[in-house]
Design an enzyme around this catalytic site. Structure first.
Site, short mmCIF file in Angstrom:
data_model
loop_
_atom_site.label_atom_id
_atom_site.label_comp_id
_atom_site.label_asym_id
_atom_site.label_seq_id
_atom_site.Cartn_x
_atom_site.Cartn_y
_atom_site.Cartn_z
CG ASP A 81 -2.02 1.06 1.04
OD1 ASP A 81 -2.95 0.79 0.25
OD2 ASP A 81 -1.93 2.14 1.65
CD GLN A 82 2.77 5.63 -3.41
OE1 GLN A 82 1.92 5.93 -4.24
NE2 GLN A 82 4.06 5.66 -3.69
#
Lengths: 210, 210
Positions: A81-82
């Site tokens: 995830d970012q």
């Protein structure tokens, strides 16, 4: 030579993100990709309401995606995830060009941070996680700059929270970039490959590792 | 929107490097590319024999390319060069897979530096130059690692002095990367765009800036 794999174990990416799939395939990893949809927005908002730091929210999101796929598949499951944070706020992907313009107005003249989390599950449990950062400073943008940029990028601006791809028109936005290419694309690739190597990642021919 | 240009002045890149042309076009710059061949190897060797620092050799090479094109074309001329140095030696592009294997043996387990020079000519004279660095650390590679890597990359390994593209199989080689994406590709893009903006770079429609 087909690429790199772990003998007798399949590798899965719990994501259908074209950017991440392309990055990993280009790097030669032999894996399957499968989206593991979770309610990201609800988890982000709950985390923010509880003052959970962005790093921990990103790790939680990466973990939940990997966990969801780990309940369906055996082998090594990669979740990632970012998050983009700027002055205490977290930005999600814009849903329209109008919303993209608002994001760029808020990011203009400021340094924002990309928080990049990657988690690996094996045999149903988390065996590793890693979080890294990239800090990007946008130059002071006028309303005309933003309009010109969005006209150039078109709908591509909707594919990331910061409304940019640094390998494309995004180069027009920045005065300074501090961070590794892989992190800006949303996947801490070098630490991930190091972990997989420690678990037996090796070069394979043909379809042997699939 | 067609991209960004300087009104009434054409921009030229004194290079036919596909990587640099692609990077600049993707970033939206409107320009023409034209190779300006000079005897790079002779200049490198002469510089090394005189103990000229790699930064200065890179700037000289970028300048000579821009100067050569500036004698043929009017407008803004961009010249660039990238050198790879490791433990006092400068590496040129390998000419064969065998030479690539030798490069990788020498770079294995060490940190090397990419020196990236960009020079701009206008009205026949140099108006600006810039040099930046990226430092990349290769993991300790076995002979088998190198053979596997070269089998995966094929002739792509011949297109850069370090035998890698970080956006492709090169990811398998590194334990750490310190440097901006653009510098690793061989063009300090953000400082260049800032200089061009100071000279009137602006968004254009259609073919207006060409």
């Amino acid at each position: 030579m087909a690429g790199w794999a772990i003998t007798k174990h399949k590798i899965y990416l719990a994501s259908a993100s074209q950017t991440r799939v392309h990055l990993l395939r280009s790097a030669g990893l032999v894996f399957d990709a499968k989206a593991a949809p979770i309610d990201e927005e609800a988890i982000k908002q709950a985390g923010l309401a509880e003052n959970v730091p962005p790093d921990d929210i990103a790790i939680t999101l990466a973990e939940l995606k990997a966990q969801k796929l780990a309940s369906q598949k055996e082998g090594y499951i990669i979740g990632c995830d970012q998050l983009l944070s700027c002055e205490g706020a977290i930005f999600s992907k814009p849903r329209s060009e109008q919303e993209a313009a608002q994001h760029l107005e808020k990011l203009s003249g400021k340094t924002h941070r990309l928080h990049n989390a990657v988690v690996v599950f094996q045999a149903g449990r988390r065996i590793w996680h890693h979080c890294s950062h990239a800090d990007l400073t946008m130059r002071k943008l006028t309303a005309q700059d933003i309009a010109d940029y969005l006209a150039f990028c078109g709908s591509d601006c909707l594919s990331s929270p910061g409304c940019y791809q640094i390998e494309a028109g995004g180069a027009q936005l920045f005065s300074e970039i501090k961070g590794v290419y892989y992190d800006i694309l949303g996947l801490p690739l070098l630490p991930l490959l190091q972990l997989l190597r420690a678990h037996g990642l090796m070069a394979i021919d043909g379809e042997a590792g699939k």
